[in-house]
Every structure is written in structure tokens, then in C-alpha cells.
Design an enzyme around this catalytic site. Sequence first.
Site, PDB file in Angstrom:
ATOM      1  N   LEU A 183      27.544   9.605   8.445  1.00 18.42           N
ATOM      2  CA  LEU A 183      28.457   9.824   9.567  1.00 18.42           C
ATOM      3  C   LEU A 183      29.833  10.088   8.973  1.00 18.42           C
ATOM      4  O   LEU A 183      30.561   9.164   8.604  1.00 18.42           O
ATOM      5  CB  LEU A 183      28.490   8.609  10.494  1.00 18.42           C
ATOM      6  CG  LEU A 183      27.340   8.494  11.517  1.00 18.42           C
ATOM      7  CD1 LEU A 183      25.984   8.445  10.837  1.00 18.42           C
ATOM      8  CD2 LEU A 183      27.532   7.269  12.391  1.00 18.42           C
ATOM      9  N   ILE A 184      30.184  11.363   8.854  1.00 16.83           N
ATOM     10  CA  ILE A 184      31.381  11.745   8.113  1.00 16.83           C
ATOM     11  C   ILE A 184      32.522  12.094   9.061  1.00 16.83           C
ATOM     12  O   ILE A 184      32.338  12.840  10.027  1.00 16.83           O
ATOM     13  CB  ILE A 184      31.081  12.921   7.150  1.00 16.83           C
ATOM     14  CG1 ILE A 184      32.273  13.192   6.241  1.00 16.83           C
ATOM     15  CG2 ILE A 184      30.648  14.175   7.905  1.00 16.83           C
ATOM     16  CD1 ILE A 184      31.944  14.082   5.061  1.00 16.83           C
ATOM     17  N   LYS A 265      31.435   3.337  18.948  1.00 17.94           N
ATOM     18  CA  LYS A 265      30.606   3.273  17.737  1.00 17.94           C
ATOM     19  C   LYS A 265      29.123   3.147  18.086  1.00 17.94           C
ATOM     20  O   LYS A 265      28.264   3.730  17.408  1.00 17.94           O
ATOM     21  CB  LYS A 265      31.048   2.095  16.863  1.00 17.94           C
ATOM     22  CG  LYS A 265      32.424   2.271  16.222  1.00 17.94           C
ATOM     23  CD  LYS A 265      32.429   3.419  15.239  1.00 17.94           C
ATOM     24  CE  LYS A 265      33.784   3.637  14.591  1.00 17.94           C
ATOM     25  NZ  LYS A 265      34.203   2.544  13.715  1.00 17.94           N
ATOM     26  N   GLY A 287      31.006   4.491   6.423  1.00 14.02           N
ATOM     27  CA  GLY A 287      32.026   4.026   5.484  1.00 14.02           C
ATOM     28  C   GLY A 287      32.675   2.728   5.906  1.00 14.02           C
ATOM     29  O   GLY A 287      33.787   2.422   5.464  1.00 14.02           O
ATOM     30  N   GLN A 296      34.859  -3.535  12.932  1.00 10.06           N
ATOM     31  CA  GLN A 296      34.120  -3.806  11.701  1.00 10.06           C
ATOM     32  C   GLN A 296      34.084  -5.295  11.342  1.00 10.06           C
ATOM     33  O   GLN A 296      33.951  -5.654  10.178  1.00 10.06           O
ATOM     34  CB  GLN A 296      34.711  -2.973  10.553  1.00 10.06           C
ATOM     35  CG  GLN A 296      34.526  -1.481  10.789  1.00 10.06           C
ATOM     36  CD  GLN A 296      35.220  -0.611   9.754  1.00 10.06           C
ATOM     37  OE1 GLN A 296      35.636  -1.092   8.709  1.00 10.06           O
ATOM     38  NE2 GLN A 296      35.354   0.670  10.052  1.00 10.06           N
ATOM     39  N   CYS A 456      41.848  31.184  -3.317  1.00 12.46           N
ATOM     40  CA  CYS A 456      41.215  30.098  -4.063  1.00 12.46           C
ATOM     41  C   CYS A 456      40.085  30.735  -4.858  1.00 12.46           C
ATOM     42  O   CYS A 456      39.743  31.903  -4.647  1.00 12.46           O
ATOM     43  CB  CYS A 456      40.700  28.990  -3.142  1.00 12.46           C
ATOM     44  SG  CYS A 456      39.344  29.499  -2.066  1.00 12.46           S
TER      45      CYS A 456
END
Length: 482
Positions: A183-184, A265, A287, A296, A456
Site C-alpha cells: 500500500l504505497i 484505514k 509502512g 497506529q 533526464c
Amino acid sequence: MKFIIKLFPEITIKSQSVRLRFIKILTGNIRNVLKHYDETLAVVRHWDNIEVRAKDENQRLAIRDALTRIPGIHHILEVEDVPFTDMHDIFEKALVQYRDQLEGKTFCVRVKRRGKHDFSSIDVERYVGGGLNQHIESARVKLTNPEVTVHLEVEDDRLLLIKGRYEGIGGFPIGTQEDVLSLISGGFDSGVSSYMLMRRGCRVHYCFFNLGGAAHEIGVRQVAHYLWNRFGSSHRVRFVAINFEPVVGEILEKIDDGQMGVILKRMMVRAASKVAERYGVQALVTGEALGQVSSQTLTNLRLIDNVSDTLILRPLISYDKEHIINLARQIGTEDFARTMPEYCGVISKSPTVKAVKSKIEAEEEKFDFSILDKVVEEANNVDIREIAQQTEQEVVEVETVNGFGPNDVILDIRSIDEQEDKPLKVEGIDVVSLPFYKLSTKFGDLDQNRTWLLWCERGVMSRLQALYLREQGFNNVKVYRL
């Protein structure tokens, strides 16, 4: 050129069958990564190491750098493989190789030997060390903590002169463990946790909950693509984007303020679990770190876990923020994270740190779960390799050029380290440095009467940033390709 790949020690203590499987997978991973640099290179596996042989000397640094980022590799030895006749021949070859390095330095010689010889490893160490000491007047033998260690390996009638040793990232080869879904969010925590599971041998897919529009998704795509390209490009992975704005809107409208964070969440875990089940993924990765934010705490994490049977891995659970940021700096995601907007924390003014299950469930009864089902059903799933191609399609209105006019300036948006390693110089045009992570805040300070050609090395970042700047109203940007 030749590289000797040394295995991560935990691989070497596995049973014979498991060790062989790990080595076989690592060999395949190395081939998959390095074929982009030299299609003719050879990768040969042995019981205790893997050899990489390549002909294109121009790709030496690129190949070496790529090897240091492949999970499963403890360290890499860059070697010169030559035949020898006797110990004196070994000494003469070592003298030619190491003379310049040993001038004015303390040194010792360390030898590893395999095969049948009339001498031992210690015999070679003494003979070569004594010879080097006699022939290099300014050098001095020091067996404990020398400034230079001369590494030699003798195998049958071949001598390996070790020109350099480079540390790998260790861990297990990707593919030796099962797939996970990360889960980014693009922040410090999710990038580091994704890396840690890749390093542990998992193929990491990415699930992104979009709370902030196209610009937010572009930023997170950059992070996911960077992580994959740098550490996991041996495997194909998915990038799944879910538009979570309707879910957030429903929460803001119907849920009590104090319960919003935990319920958000829980909704994310429900959605990610559906995605994981759809693609046969075994676990979710987050994370989260214990006590870092209100959602958390142990009580709240348990309530979040309860909504799904899918295993949730939290590799950072005991890490403090400073440690996480240091890891992000090491793997190269710090600059992304510092400029990434944070949306989750703003939806609740007084979040609970010890949610009560009955209250959470009562609040969730007000929620229209058809909204959650719909956003999961409409989730956008792409092969992460297609992000660059998709970006090309999305920025059709941004012109790509390989020439320039009198009013143009090239804007090198690579990181400072990349610019210092490979400075960009193009004859006939000014080149200005502005790393990609400063574009959002500093581009407006540039001369807006000029046309800026974003550059780039691979063109992925420049196209993504061009799209972002266009969305911000800057029409004086193009993508430059050499």
C-alpha cells in the site's frame, strides 16, 4: 570483463535443494536485469558463486552498479582472470596490478585457493607479500588493519586478480518468496517497507489510493517506478491505482470525526484485500510504525487488521522516524517523499488513539459500501513497465524535441548525485540544474520567457514532470531527448 557474485550468507546455509533453487532464481534475475546493458553477456552459476562475463567495456560501470542493487547478492568482485605457471608468476602479475595502489601504503595479501597445487594459500600470501614488500620501497606489510588488502584467488591454473570489491544489498533473490501487495503513498514509510520486502525475496506489487488528483498519482507512480527500476526490474509487477476520493467523501459526510482515521484505514485494507485476492497475492505490506500516528496504536492496528483475513506485513513496526528517513536516503526515495503531499492526516481533527470496536462498527453501518465496491471494480491496473509508455500518451500535448532554438534552455532534472557522476554538456545551449524534487517549488522562479527543455537519462521522469508542470499552468515546457 568478469565479475564474481558472492551469495548472501543466509542462502549458503540452506539445504542443498533450497540453495540450488535460490541460486538458479538469482542467476535468472541477474540475466533479466543485465540484458538491457549487454545481450551477449554470460551468466554462469556455480555452487558458491555466480560468474558474469561481458564484452562491452563501455558498460562496465553500469553493469557493476546494477549488480549491487539485485537482492540476493552479498558482494561483487571485479576480477581479471589470467593463467599462471607458478608462485613467482603469481607475484609478477600481482606486482603489475597493485604497484600503484600500494605506493606509500600499508598492506597485506589474502589468498583463497581451490584445486590441486604444490603450495598452500599461506605459501602464496607469504611469497607474494614478501615480493611486493621488496619491490615497492614505500609500501609496508601490516597484517592487522592494513590500508590496502591485496585479494587473490587461485583456481586450478587460473589466477583471479581482484580489482575491486563492491557491496550488494544482500537479502534473498526476488521470486524465492511469494508475491505481496504494498500500500504505497509515496511517503517515507511505504517506500522503505516496499524495498525491505523486495530485499527479502518478494515480488512487490503496488496499490495506490488516490486522494489528491492526477498530480498525486503522478508522484506516487514515480516512486513505484523508481523502486521497481532500481531494485526489482527482474520481474514484472502491477501498479494498481484506486480513486479513493468517493470513499473519503462518504467518510467525511457520515462518520464521526474521531473515528475517521481508523475507518479510512479499514476501508483501505478492505479494498487492498479485494485487489490481492483478485491477483492471487498472499499478503499486504504497509509502512506503519507503532505509535507513529493515532491510527497506529496497538488497539487501532488490531481493529484495522480485523476487517480482512489477508496477512498484513509491517516491516517498520518497531522503527523510529529518523531510522526510516535514513533508510529512505540510502535507497534514494527521500527526495520523492519530501515533496509528496500527505492527505490521510487531514481528514480528522481529533482522532481517537484507542478506538472501540462497537463504536467503529456502528459508524460503519452509516457507510454505503457500494461506493467501496465500485472504486475497487474501477481500479486502474497497469504493468509498471508501461508507466513510461502511458506517460508518453498522457503528455501528447507536451512536445518531445531533439533540437533547440535560441530561446531554449535545457533543464537537467536528475538528482544532484546523478548530475555530479555524469554532467550534461550540450554544445550551443545553456544547461541549468534543477532536480525533479524541487520543480514543484522552484520552477516558477525561473525565467518564464524562456522555453525549458526537461531532460533526464531515460526520459521517464522528464515526461512525468512535464505533465505535472502543464497541470500547474506552465506551458513553456518540452521534453528533450539527446
